[in-house]
Write a protein that holds these residues in place. Structure first.
Motif, PDB file in Angstrom:
ATOM      1  N   HIS A   1       4.388   6.410   2.117  1.00 27.61           N
ATOM      2  CA  HIS A   1       4.806   5.469   3.162  1.00 27.61           C
ATOM      3  C   HIS A   1       4.669   6.104   4.531  1.00 27.61           C
ATOM      4  O   HIS A   1       4.246   7.260   4.663  1.00 27.61           O
ATOM      5  CB  HIS A   1       6.219   4.946   2.891  1.00 27.61           C
ATOM      6  CG  HIS A   1       7.295   6.001   2.858  1.00 27.61           C
ATOM      7  ND1 HIS A   1       7.654   6.748   3.966  1.00 27.61           N
ATOM      8  CD2 HIS A   1       8.103   6.419   1.852  1.00 27.61           C
ATOM      9  CE1 HIS A   1       8.632   7.576   3.650  1.00 27.61           C
ATOM     10  NE2 HIS A   1       8.916   7.406   2.364  1.00 27.61           N
ATOM     11  N   CYS A   2       5.052   5.372   5.570  1.00 31.07           N
ATOM     12  CA  CYS A   2       4.867   5.828   6.945  1.00 31.07           C
ATOM     13  C   CYS A   2       5.490   7.215   7.147  1.00 31.07           C
ATOM     14  O   CYS A   2       6.576   7.509   6.625  1.00 31.07           O
ATOM     15  CB  CYS A   2       5.501   4.833   7.913  1.00 31.07           C
ATOM     16  SG  CYS A   2       4.598   3.277   8.005  1.00 31.07           S
ATOM     17  N   ASN A   3       4.787   8.027   7.930  1.00 26.77           N
ATOM     18  CA  ASN A   3       5.154   9.442   8.037  1.00 26.77           C
ATOM     19  C   ASN A   3       6.075   9.753   9.210  1.00 26.77           C
ATOM     20  O   ASN A   3       6.330  10.911   9.510  1.00 26.77           O
ATOM     21  CB  ASN A   3       3.891  10.306   8.129  1.00 26.77           C
ATOM     22  CG  ASN A   3       3.064   9.972   9.358  1.00 26.77           C
ATOM     23  OD1 ASN A   3       3.437   9.093  10.144  1.00 26.77           O
ATOM     24  ND2 ASN A   3       1.948  10.648   9.535  1.00 26.77           N
TER      25      ASN A   3
ATOM     26  N   GLY B   1       9.822   2.682  -1.793  1.00 28.46           N
ATOM     27  CA  GLY B   1       9.161   3.435  -0.734  1.00 28.46           C
ATOM     28  C   GLY B   1       9.095   2.623   0.539  1.00 28.46           C
ATOM     29  O   GLY B   1       9.885   2.840   1.457  1.00 28.46           O
ATOM     30  N   CYS B   2       8.177   1.664   0.580  1.00 25.97           N
ATOM     31  CA  CYS B   2       8.006   0.864   1.786  1.00 25.97           C
ATOM     32  C   CYS B   2       9.327   0.174   2.161  1.00 25.97           C
ATOM     33  O   CYS B   2      10.161  -0.118   1.305  1.00 25.97           O
ATOM     34  CB  CYS B   2       6.891  -0.157   1.576  1.00 25.97           C
ATOM     35  SG  CYS B   2       6.260  -0.846   3.115  1.00 25.97           S
ATOM     36  N   ASP B   3       9.460  -0.102   3.442  1.00 22.24           N
ATOM     37  CA  ASP B   3      10.743  -0.394   4.092  1.00 22.24           C
ATOM     38  C   ASP B   3      11.785  -1.154   3.262  1.00 22.24           C
ATOM     39  O   ASP B   3      12.919  -0.712   3.130  1.00 22.24           O
ATOM     40  CB  ASP B   3      10.499  -1.205   5.359  1.00 22.24           C
ATOM     41  CG  ASP B   3       9.770  -0.416   6.427  1.00 22.24           C
ATOM     42  OD1 ASP B   3       9.222   0.651   6.131  1.00 22.24           O
ATOM     43  OD2 ASP B   3       9.738  -0.889   7.577  1.00 22.24           O
TER      44      ASP B   3
ATOM     45  N   PRO C   1       0.801  -1.227   0.000  1.00 20.38           N
ATOM     46  CA  PRO C   1       0.000   0.000   0.000  1.00 20.38           C
ATOM     47  C   PRO C   1       0.833   1.275   0.000  1.00 20.38           C
ATOM     48  O   PRO C   1       0.418   2.286  -0.578  1.00 20.38           O
ATOM     49  CB  PRO C   1      -0.856  -0.126   1.264  1.00 20.38           C
ATOM     50  CG  PRO C   1      -0.281  -1.254   2.060  1.00 20.38           C
ATOM     51  CD  PRO C   1       0.441  -2.138   1.103  1.00 20.38           C
ATOM     52  N   CYS C   2       2.006   1.244   0.602  1.00 17.22           N
ATOM     53  CA  CYS C   2       2.845   2.442   0.646  1.00 17.22           C
ATOM     54  C   CYS C   2       3.388   2.805  -0.739  1.00 17.22           C
ATOM     55  O   CYS C   2       3.883   3.920  -0.940  1.00 17.22           O
ATOM     56  CB  CYS C   2       4.008   2.234   1.606  1.00 17.22           C
ATOM     57  SG  CYS C   2       3.501   1.723   3.256  1.00 17.22           S
ATOM     58  N   ASN C   3       3.348   1.869  -1.680  1.00 17.71           N
ATOM     59  CA  ASN C   3       3.919   2.083  -3.017  1.00 17.71           C
ATOM     60  C   ASN C   3       2.850   2.100  -4.115  1.00 17.71           C
ATOM     61  O   ASN C   3       3.194   2.099  -5.291  1.00 17.71           O
ATOM     62  CB  ASN C   3       4.934   0.980  -3.352  1.00 17.71           C
ATOM     63  CG  ASN C   3       6.141   0.991  -2.445  1.00 17.71           C
ATOM     64  OD1 ASN C   3       6.115   1.612  -1.383  1.00 17.71           O
ATOM     65  ND2 ASN C   3       7.200   0.315  -2.840  1.00 17.71           N
TER      66      ASN C   3
END
Ligand code: FES
Length: 589
Positions: free
Chosen positions: A209-211, A136-138, A68-70
């Motif tokens: 992604h996470c803020n 993006g995501c980790d 979802p972050c990407n």
């Protein structure tokens, strides 16, 4: 030798000579193989797209509905494509393995090396001259960089950017960090479970992604400080129009990088890794950066050790007042001036030589970068924390090292001795942690094993064990916790991680028993089990694992367990260390 006109960092540059392109080995010539390679690729491309003179740029795209972050990266890829076309290249979308940190089981880290290996092989196997890496995501940016380092084709990272800040009942929500905080408050009875669940719909406000300054934000900082993004890109919020503008510029730049033959091995030097360590310390970045930097360094042939992290990072002040170490979130950092403004204040701690993808030294971008909000980007003379970075601990409990992030810890616990409460697996811990009969006090040291690269397998983010409920109810919010696991970049606490060797690899963590005294002494970088060597020699290790998944007989998990290295070596596979370059010797037809 062929010549084409390319664009350099958004500025047209005439007459850059394009040395014979790698892709010309597919498309050049008039034999049957060239015919096959060209014919199947035409499909509406301009006539000169495949004549061997235009750089073929793969856009390695980790967009996925299950990451979802990407999810927004297809739009970003379109902006990159426009820049590539303008500069005289040919953009090609290349979907690659994607990892959604919150979704994949048993842990995304198990699949990082698989993603990197698959990407590397596809980069090498295809007619590609340059790479734009959309992450993006980790795990996505580290996997992309490991692959790009291994194949050593010109490459640039496009960091997908953090999401905007969501709010719950008037208060900003930090992704991850506030999940941990709110769930602990619910377990302690401070808020109801209904209130906790009600916050769920406010947590993810936008694409991105996470803020927090969690792992994804840290990986963007890492990529930029390594020199692998357009300077000033990291931390650009995902919905911000400037993200698309810089993606467009990236598309132009990669074409000129191919012309200049500017490859990752010339950018990601040892000094560039030192700069990344300094930058990550200054932003209070994730402990996960340690395993990822070690793995990337291994792929590009740079000797990087845990000691480099302590030496380069220990004297660096944390200037970013961002969760989980501080107060604010990623769009606040961007509003306050962004990464370059922050790093301008520690310019003297950075190595001056490393270049970026532009060919210019990274530090040359660190002048004339004002700070617009000193509550977010703290001044050098008033940092959030002095001497933070990542501390590397050694002792008879961690002969090959363990790490702790002091900026996320309780200062009073950084020097602490207490009796061990041992859990043999994450399942064991979850079963017993809230047992009212558990023999635990605020002085205890929680020990979790069986969660390293081999033991879990995959080294999950479970090192920040929950505080036992009965202690939470007494108001305890932090304890010393030690494991061979990792910790989410959004988490916090006095948490010792990455203990090596792990229990499943014969490390002394497997010999700890309930009640053994353990000393954590961060100022002296020591992690000590107060048990004699003679006594330890008589002990039988606790069960290294309780999961059938940990003794796989087939598939990726078997390959992983058979070949994964310990955390102090980046948890890469032993046979993936080093670069194989971009050569493919044999024809397919
Ligand atoms: Fe994707 Fe946090 S879950 S960045």
């Amino acid at each position: 030798m062929r010549t084409t006109v390319v664009v350099q960092f958004g500025v047209p540059v005439d007459g850059i000579r394009m040395t014979e392109l790698r892709s010309a080995h597919w498309y050049g010539g008039d034999d049957r193989n060239a015919y096959i390679h060209r014919a199947w690729m035409r499909r509406g491309l301009p006539g000169d797209a495949l004549n061997g003179s235009k750089p073929q740029i793969a856009i390695a795209n980790t967009a996925s509905d299950l990451t979802p972050c990407n999810m927004h990266l297809n739009e970003v890829a379109d902006a990159v494509k426009q820049g590539v076309w303008e500069a005289g290249g040919v953009p090609l979308n290349l979907p690659v393995v994607s990892l959604g940190e919150t979704q994949v089981k048993p842990t995304a880290m198990l699949w990082r090396n698989m993603a990197a290996m698959a990407m590397e092989e596809m980069f090498r196997a295809n007619p590609i001259d340059g790479l734009v890496l959309l992450g993006g995501c980790d795990k996505t940016i580290p996997a992309l960089l490991m692959a790009a380092a291994s194949v050593n084709l010109p490459a640039i990272v496009v960091p997908g950017g953090p999401m905007l800040t969501g709010h719950f009942r008037g208060a900003p929500l930090g992704c991850g960090t506030d999940v941990w905080r709110l769930s602990e408050e619910a377990r302690a009875g401070v808020i109801s479970n209904e209130e906790f669940i009600a916050s769920e719909q406010s947590m993810i406000r936008s694409k991105g992604h996470c803020n927090t300054m969690g792992t994804a934000s840290t990986m963007a900082v890492m990529a930029e400080a390594l020199g692998m993004t357009i300077p000033g890109f990291a931390g650009t919020p995902a919905p911000d129009s400037r993200l698309l503008a810089m993606s467009h510029e990236t598309g132009s730049l990669i074409v000129s990088m191919v012309a200049a033959d500017r490859r990752p091995s010339g950018i990601m030097t040892k000094d560039a890794f030192i700069n990344a360590i300094v930058a990550i310390a200054a932003v209070g970045g994730s402990t996960n950066s340690v395993v990822h930097l070690l793995a990337i360094a291994g792929r590009v042939g740079v000797t990087l050790t845990l000691d480099d992290f302590d030496a380069a990072g220990a004297g660096v002040p944390v200037l970013a007042n961002l969760q989980p170490s501080g107060e604010f979130l990623m769009d606040d950092l961007y509003r306050a001036g962004g990464l370059l403004s922050l790093l301008s204040q520690v310019k003297d701690l950075l190595r001056p030589e490393p270049i970026t993808v532009t060919g210019e030294p990274f530090v040359s971008y660190l002048t004339g970068q004002p700070v617009f909000d000193e509550t977010v980007i703290r001044p050098r003379e008033n940092p959030l924390m002095m001497d933070a970075g990542i501390a590397v601990l050694r002792g008879n409990l961690a002969p090959r090292g363990a790490i702790i992030k002091p900026s996320a810890a309780t200062p009073a616990l950084l020097s602490h001795t207490g009796p061990a409460v041992v859990f043999d697996s994450v399942e064991d811990m979850r079963t017993r942690i809230d047992d009212p009969e558990l023999d635990v006090t605020a002085e205890s040291v929680l020990v979790l094993r069986g969660c390293g690269p081999k033991g879990y397998p995959g080294m999950p983010e479970v090192g920040n064990m929950p505080i036992p409920r009965k202690l939470l109810e007494q108001g305890v919010r932090d304890m010393v916790r030690i494991s061979d696991a990792r910790m989410s970049g959004t988490a916090y606490g006095t948490v010792v991680l990455h203990t090596a060797p792990e229990a499943a690899a014969g490390g002394p963590l497997g010999l700890v028993r309930d009640g053994d005294l353990i000393t954590l002494d961060v100022p002296n970088r020591r992690l000590h089990l107060d048990v004699t060597n003679e006594e330890l020699a008589t002990r039988t290790p606790g069960p290294a694992t309780v999961s059938a998944f940990a003794t796989p007989t087939r598939g990726w998990a078997k390959l992983y367990v058979d070949h994964v290295m310990q955390a102090d070596l980046g948890a890469d596979l032993d046979f993936l260390v080093g670069s194989s370059g971009d050569q493919v010797d044999r024809e397919s037809h």
